[in-house]
Design a protein around this motif. Structure first.
Motif, PDB file in Angstrom:
ATOM      1  N   HIS A 115       0.385  -1.927   0.114  1.00  0.00           N
ATOM      2  CA  HIS A 115      -0.182  -0.019   0.216  1.00  0.00           C
ATOM      3  C   HIS A 115       0.951   1.480   0.309  1.00  0.00           C
ATOM      4  O   HIS A 115       1.723   0.877   0.861  1.00  0.00           O
ATOM      5  N   PRO A 116       0.339   2.323  -0.861  1.00  0.00           N
ATOM      6  CA  PRO A 116       1.505   3.644  -1.091  1.00  0.00           C
ATOM      7  C   PRO A 116       1.550   4.302   0.547  1.00  0.00           C
ATOM      8  O   PRO A 116       2.664   4.725   1.175  1.00  0.00           O
ATOM      9  N   LYS A 117       0.886   4.159   1.120  1.00  0.00           N
ATOM     10  CA  LYS A 117       0.923   5.068   2.547  1.00  0.00           C
ATOM     11  C   LYS A 117       1.597   4.483   3.322  1.00  0.00           C
ATOM     12  O   LYS A 117       2.280   4.970   4.146  1.00  0.00           O
ATOM     13  N   ASN A 118       1.684   2.629   3.632  1.00  0.00           N
ATOM     14  CA  ASN A 118       2.454   2.043   4.129  1.00  0.00           C
ATOM     15  C   ASN A 118       3.572   2.856   3.747  1.00  0.00           C
ATOM     16  O   ASN A 118       5.233   2.973   4.687  1.00  0.00           O
ATOM     17  N   LEU A 119       4.104   2.878   2.545  1.00  0.00           N
ATOM     18  CA  LEU A 119       5.725   2.871   2.166  1.00  0.00           C
ATOM     19  C   LEU A 119       6.047   4.271   2.616  1.00  0.00           C
ATOM     20  O   LEU A 119       7.182   4.640   2.810  1.00  0.00           O
TER      21      LEU A 119
ATOM     22  N   GLY B 141      11.495  -0.119  12.399  1.00  0.00           N
ATOM     23  CA  GLY B 141      10.342  -0.331  11.708  1.00  0.00           C
ATOM     24  C   GLY B 141       9.429  -1.204  10.785  1.00  0.00           C
ATOM     25  O   GLY B 141      10.783  -1.555  10.357  1.00  0.00           O
ATOM     26  N   ILE B 142       8.994  -1.898  10.557  1.00  0.00           N
ATOM     27  CA  ILE B 142       8.793  -2.471   9.208  1.00  0.00           C
ATOM     28  C   ILE B 142       6.844  -2.353   8.536  1.00  0.00           C
ATOM     29  O   ILE B 142       6.762  -2.059   9.313  1.00  0.00           O
ATOM     30  N   VAL B 143       7.250  -2.892   7.064  1.00  0.00           N
ATOM     31  CA  VAL B 143       6.308  -2.566   6.396  1.00  0.00           C
ATOM     32  C   VAL B 143       5.720  -3.427   6.061  1.00  0.00           C
ATOM     33  O   VAL B 143       6.647  -4.577   5.097  1.00  0.00           O
ATOM     34  N   LEU B 144       4.760  -3.678   5.675  1.00  0.00           N
ATOM     35  CA  LEU B 144       3.676  -4.610   5.068  1.00  0.00           C
ATOM     36  C   LEU B 144       4.190  -4.363   3.324  1.00  0.00           C
ATOM     37  O   LEU B 144       3.197  -3.825   3.480  1.00  0.00           O
ATOM     38  N   GLY B 145       4.385  -5.889   3.126  1.00  0.00           N
ATOM     39  CA  GLY B 145       4.217  -6.201   1.455  1.00  0.00           C
ATOM     40  C   GLY B 145       2.920  -6.565   0.918  1.00  0.00           C
ATOM     41  O   GLY B 145       2.030  -6.127   1.562  1.00  0.00           O
ATOM     42  N   GLY B 146       3.446  -6.820  -0.597  1.00  0.00           N
ATOM     43  CA  GLY B 146       2.225  -7.333  -0.430  1.00  0.00           C
ATOM     44  C   GLY B 146       1.705  -8.343  -1.472  1.00  0.00           C
ATOM     45  O   GLY B 146       2.759  -9.612  -0.069  1.00  0.00           O
ATOM     46  N   THR B 147       1.081  -9.187  -2.277  1.00  0.00           N
ATOM     47  CA  THR B 147       1.172 -10.172  -2.362  1.00  0.00           C
ATOM     48  C   THR B 147       2.118 -11.511  -3.546  1.00  0.00           C
ATOM     49  O   THR B 147       2.102 -12.467  -3.500  1.00  0.00           O
ATOM     50  N   ARG B 148       3.043 -10.051  -3.718  1.00  0.00           N
ATOM     51  CA  ARG B 148       4.155 -11.133  -4.418  1.00  0.00           C
ATOM     52  C   ARG B 148       5.487 -10.550  -3.803  1.00  0.00           C
ATOM     53  O   ARG B 148       5.145  -9.856  -2.988  1.00  0.00           O
ATOM     54  N   VAL B 149       6.260 -11.632  -4.181  1.00  0.00           N
ATOM     55  CA  VAL B 149       7.047 -11.756  -3.125  1.00  0.00           C
ATOM     56  C   VAL B 149       8.016 -10.825  -3.940  1.00  0.00           C
ATOM     57  O   VAL B 149       8.881  -9.800  -2.864  1.00  0.00           O
ATOM     58  N   ASP B 150       8.141 -10.299  -5.051  1.00  0.00           N
ATOM     59  CA  ASP B 150       8.721  -8.942  -5.257  1.00  0.00           C
ATOM     60  C   ASP B 150       8.217  -7.472  -4.813  1.00  0.00           C
ATOM     61  O   ASP B 150       8.804  -6.534  -5.106  1.00  0.00           O
ATOM     62  N   SER B 151       7.389  -7.648  -4.409  1.00  0.00           N
ATOM     63  CA  SER B 151       7.041  -6.602  -3.856  1.00  0.00           C
ATOM     64  C   SER B 151       8.155  -5.853  -2.353  1.00  0.00           C
ATOM     65  O   SER B 151       7.588  -4.692  -1.928  1.00  0.00           O
ATOM     66  N   VAL B 152       9.109  -7.097  -2.121  1.00  0.00           N
ATOM     67  CA  VAL B 152       9.946  -6.933  -1.112  1.00  0.00           C
ATOM     68  C   VAL B 152      10.534  -6.085  -1.470  1.00  0.00           C
ATOM     69  O   VAL B 152      11.437  -4.869  -1.084  1.00  0.00           O
ATOM     70  N   VAL B 153      10.496  -5.484  -2.640  1.00  0.00           N
ATOM     71  CA  VAL B 153      11.528  -4.685  -3.346  1.00  0.00           C
ATOM     72  C   VAL B 153      11.568  -3.090  -3.242  1.00  0.00           C
ATOM     73  O   VAL B 153      12.604  -1.635  -2.825  1.00  0.00           O
ATOM     74  N   ASP B 154      10.537  -3.163  -3.075  1.00  0.00           N
ATOM     75  CA  ASP B 154       9.167  -1.896  -3.311  1.00  0.00           C
ATOM     76  C   ASP B 154       9.433  -1.245  -1.899  1.00  0.00           C
ATOM     77  O   ASP B 154      10.286   0.078  -1.099  1.00  0.00           O
ATOM     78  N   VAL B 155       9.649  -2.118  -0.812  1.00  0.00           N
ATOM     79  CA  VAL B 155      10.103  -1.978   0.849  1.00  0.00           C
ATOM     80  C   VAL B 155      11.102  -1.250   1.516  1.00  0.00           C
ATOM     81  O   VAL B 155      11.288  -0.082   1.606  1.00  0.00           O
ATOM     82  N   ALA B 156      11.866  -2.531   0.410  1.00  0.00           N
ATOM     83  CA  ALA B 156      13.294  -2.059   0.620  1.00  0.00           C
ATOM     84  C   ALA B 156      13.968  -0.701   0.257  1.00  0.00           C
ATOM     85  O   ALA B 156      14.380  -0.317   1.355  1.00  0.00           O
TER      86      ALA B 156
END
Length: 233
Positions: free
Chosen positions: A149-153, A167-182
């Protein structure tokens, strides 16, 4: 850190797993062991999702033991009784400052206390004054889209730049969402559905351990190193 196949994850965003009630009941110690061997896992957050306490406790006990044997911290969502009974490492609550204050006073340093589903900067700062062990942007079970979610990012990036509390940020349903979080600079990325729910578009056999390995490989390749971030501040 557990003895894993991943490269050293100590200076970049690390992986946190979220196991809901259905996943917990369907898992066993062997799965936890395989995931721990596949890649770095900082912690597992277990949510009961309405399971009766005896059922949840019985399902948790072997999983917690297997995780802790690999130096993976086990955090129980909401239920302090279960956290104590299974000898968990931490208790996760919501964003209510009174609950966090009482839990920090009562349980630390014996158990970590985390605040989840933090929705605003104001609430995050109020909670930060109470010194929880971490603040999570996103709600367990809130990963319903492929991307974070953009707000969480946005909140995660702001928190990482402002506050030393992890801090912990929740990713999405795709594994590659870890990149945007990182890329936000946050300490941890949480994945639930991306690891434990088979994706309809995938032709591969669903294997949580392989997905843990993939998430770590993506983090190894793409996550900014904290020492590099420090140099830019």
């Amino acid at each position: 850190m557990s003895d894993t196949q991943s490269t050293d994850a100590s200076n970049r965003c690390r992986l946190v797993l979220i196991m809901d009630g259905a996943t917990t009941r369907g898992a066993d110690a062997a799965l936890v062991e395989r995931m721990g061997q596949a890649g770095d896992i900082a912690s597992i957050i277990f949510t009961g999702d309405g399971l009766e306490e005896p059922v949840w406790q019985a399902a948790l006990e072997p999983l917690v033991a297997a995780a802790q044997a690999r130096n993976i911290a086990c955090i129980i969502d909401t239920n302090s009784r279960i956290a104590g009974r299974v000898k968990a490492d931490g208790l996760q609550l919501g964003q209510d400052p009174q609950q966090i204050e009482e839990a920090v006073e009562k349980y630390t340093p014996q158990m970590m206390v985390g605040a989840a589903n933090v929705k605003t900067r104001h609430n995050a700062l109020v909670l930060g004054e109470l010194q929880p062990d971490y603040v999570m942007f996103g709600k367990p079970g809130g990963d319903t889209r492929p991307e974070p979610h953009p707000k969480n990012l946005d909140l995660g990036q702001w928190w990482a730049a402002m506050v030393e509390i992890p801090g912990i940020v929740l990713g999405g349903t795709r594994v590659d969402s870890v990149v945007d979080v990182a890329k936000t600079g946050t300490d941890f990325v949480a994945l639930g559905a991306a690891i434990f729910v088979p994706q309809e578009e995938s032709n591969e056999v669903h294997d949580p351990a392989a997905l843990v390995a993939r998430a770590n490989a993506l983090l190894d390749a793409n996550a900014p190193r904290f020492d590099s971030l420090d140099e830019t501040v």
